[in-house]
Design an enzyme around this catalytic site. Structure first.
Site, PDB file in Angstrom:
ATOM      1  N   ASP A   9       0.856  -1.189   0.000  1.00  0.00           N
ATOM      2  CA  ASP A   9       0.000   0.000   0.000  1.00  0.00           C
ATOM      3  C   ASP A   9       0.892   1.239   0.000  1.00  0.00           C
ATOM      4  O   ASP A   9       1.728   1.395   0.891  1.00  0.00           O
ATOM      5  CB  ASP A   9      -0.861  -0.045   1.274  1.00  0.00           C
ATOM      6  CG  ASP A   9      -1.860   1.092   1.346  1.00  0.00           C
ATOM      7  OD1 ASP A   9      -1.659   2.132   0.688  1.00  0.00           O
ATOM      8  OD2 ASP A   9      -2.842   0.938   2.089  1.00  0.00           O
ATOM      9  N   ILE A  10       0.698   2.099  -0.972  1.00  0.00           N
ATOM     10  CA  ILE A  10       1.590   3.260  -1.101  1.00  0.00           C
ATOM     11  C   ILE A  10       1.470   4.213   0.088  1.00  0.00           C
ATOM     12  O   ILE A  10       2.426   4.908   0.419  1.00  0.00           O
ATOM     13  CB  ILE A  10       1.365   3.988  -2.446  1.00  0.00           C
ATOM     14  CG1 ILE A  10       2.584   4.847  -2.776  1.00  0.00           C
ATOM     15  CG2 ILE A  10       0.074   4.809  -2.438  1.00  0.00           C
ATOM     16  CD1 ILE A  10       2.728   5.198  -4.228  1.00  0.00           C
ATOM     17  N   ASN A  23      -6.633  13.029 -10.373  1.00  0.00           N
ATOM     18  CA  ASN A  23      -7.311  13.521 -11.582  1.00  0.00           C
ATOM     19  C   ASN A  23      -7.128  15.020 -11.614  1.00  0.00           C
ATOM     20  O   ASN A  23      -6.641  15.618 -10.648  1.00  0.00           O
ATOM     21  CB  ASN A  23      -8.789  13.119 -11.598  1.00  0.00           C
ATOM     22  CG  ASN A  23      -9.535  13.676 -10.407  1.00  0.00           C
ATOM     23  OD1 ASN A  23      -9.654  14.892 -10.254  1.00  0.00           O
ATOM     24  ND2 ASN A  23     -10.000  12.806  -9.535  1.00  0.00           N
ATOM     25  N   GLY A  31      -9.444   4.758  -5.808  1.00  0.00           N
ATOM     26  CA  GLY A  31      -8.110   4.158  -5.996  1.00  0.00           C
ATOM     27  C   GLY A  31      -7.045   4.715  -5.067  1.00  0.00           C
ATOM     28  O   GLY A  31      -7.298   4.992  -3.900  1.00  0.00           O
ATOM     29  N   VAL A  32      -5.850   4.902  -5.605  1.00  0.00           N
ATOM     30  CA  VAL A  32      -4.724   5.451  -4.841  1.00  0.00           C
ATOM     31  C   VAL A  32      -5.090   6.830  -4.276  1.00  0.00           C
ATOM     32  O   VAL A  32      -4.763   7.153  -3.130  1.00  0.00           O
ATOM     33  CB  VAL A  32      -3.490   5.653  -5.754  1.00  0.00           C
ATOM     34  CG1 VAL A  32      -2.323   6.220  -4.969  1.00  0.00           C
ATOM     35  CG2 VAL A  32      -3.060   4.368  -6.404  1.00  0.00           C
ATOM     36  N   ASP A  33      -5.746   7.613  -5.089  1.00  0.00           N
ATOM     37  CA  ASP A  33      -6.108   8.981  -4.711  1.00  0.00           C
ATOM     38  C   ASP A  33      -6.961   8.967  -3.429  1.00  0.00           C
ATOM     39  O   ASP A  33      -6.657   9.682  -2.455  1.00  0.00           O
ATOM     40  CB  ASP A  33      -6.909   9.580  -5.891  1.00  0.00           C
ATOM     41  CG  ASP A  33      -6.963  11.092  -5.874  1.00  0.00           C
ATOM     42  OD1 ASP A  33      -6.304  11.704  -5.017  1.00  0.00           O
ATOM     43  OD2 ASP A  33      -7.678  11.657  -6.728  1.00  0.00           O
ATOM     44  N   GLY A 123      -5.457   1.715 -13.210  1.00  0.00           N
ATOM     45  CA  GLY A 123      -6.659   1.327 -12.476  1.00  0.00           C
ATOM     46  C   GLY A 123      -7.885   1.866 -13.185  1.00  0.00           C
ATOM     47  O   GLY A 123      -8.219   1.436 -14.292  1.00  0.00           O
ATOM     48  N   TYR A 125      -8.268   4.438 -14.838  1.00  0.00           N
ATOM     49  CA  TYR A 125      -7.977   4.995 -16.167  1.00  0.00           C
ATOM     50  C   TYR A 125      -7.674   3.933 -17.234  1.00  0.00           C
ATOM     51  O   TYR A 125      -7.385   4.258 -18.389  1.00  0.00           O
ATOM     52  CB  TYR A 125      -6.881   6.048 -16.082  1.00  0.00           C
ATOM     53  CG  TYR A 125      -7.364   7.392 -15.549  1.00  0.00           C
ATOM     54  CD1 TYR A 125      -8.709   7.610 -15.253  1.00  0.00           C
ATOM     55  CD2 TYR A 125      -6.484   8.458 -15.350  1.00  0.00           C
ATOM     56  CE1 TYR A 125      -9.153   8.838 -14.766  1.00  0.00           C
ATOM     57  CE2 TYR A 125      -6.927   9.692 -14.872  1.00  0.00           C
ATOM     58  CZ  TYR A 125      -8.260   9.875 -14.583  1.00  0.00           C
ATOM     59  OH  TYR A 125      -8.697  11.093 -14.113  1.00  0.00           O
TER      60      TYR A 125
END
Ligand code: AR6
Length: 169
Positions: A9-10, A23, A31-33, A123, A125
């Site tokens: 996990d980042i 975005n 997602g990550v965001d 992901g 995108y």
């Protein structure tokens, strides 16, 4: 320059800068965001709103990168970049490569020594993972930088395997 691959996990990475697959609104998403904003807390969104107001009233263009605080994350900074949505009709790989180059440039400006990237655009995108991995690893390798470590943090074994193939190829 050492490239590390990590399955994980980042938001948990102890690096100077973590890269967010954002975005262009910079105001959050899934997602990550979503994970970065949830784990890092409201300070990150406040900084993003400020960037929108002061530097990017129309949003951050695809392929560019900007930095904010990392809030409560172990990292010092979040570098937000906007990957291209994958298209079968149009080659947008130059924009995806630009995300990696610009993120490295912004991180270097901040004085970061270590950076962690997710698989940008792979992901929501829709970028095919093998192609995303090839562009990610190829671009980072081809970009001169003074960083001590560049880490790719892959969320599932399939993504990890794709980056392993890209790093070996
Ligand atoms: N740590 C590491 N990787 C992760 C994590 C995590 N915590 N969570 C997901 N991934 P995505 P994109 C992987 O969709 O394709 C957002 O809504 C995920 O499995 O996060 O660039 C933004 O606001 C995938 O392999 O980013 C934008 O609207 C990779 O990270 C849009 O999604 C990227 O998936 C950006 O889409």
């Amino acid at each position: 320059m050492p490239i590390e691959l990590v399955l994980g996990d980042i938001t948990e990475q102890r690096v100077d800068a973590v890269v967010n697959a954002a975005n262009s609104s910079l105001l959050g998403g899934g997602g990550v965001d979503g994970a970065i904003h949830r784990a890092g807390g409201p300070e990150i969104l406040a900084a993003c709103r400020e960037l929108r107001a002061e530097r990017h009233p129309d949003g951050l263009p695809t392929g560019q990168a900007v930095a904010t605080t990392a809030g409560r994350l172990p990292a010092r900074w979040v570098v937000h970049t906007v990957g291209p949505v994958h298209s079968a009709r149009e080659d947008r790989s130059g924009l995806l490569a630009s995300c990696y180059r610009e993120s490295l440039r912004v991180a270097a400006e901040l004085g970061a020594r270590t950076i962690a990237f997710p698989a940008v655009s792979a992901g929501v995108y829709g970028w095919p993972m093998d192609d995303a991995a090839r562009i990610a690893v190829g671009t980072v390798r081809a970009t001169p930088n003074e960083l001590d470590e560049i880490r790719f943090v892959l969320f599932d074994p399939g993504a990890y395997a794709a980056f392993e193939r890209a790093a070996a190829g």
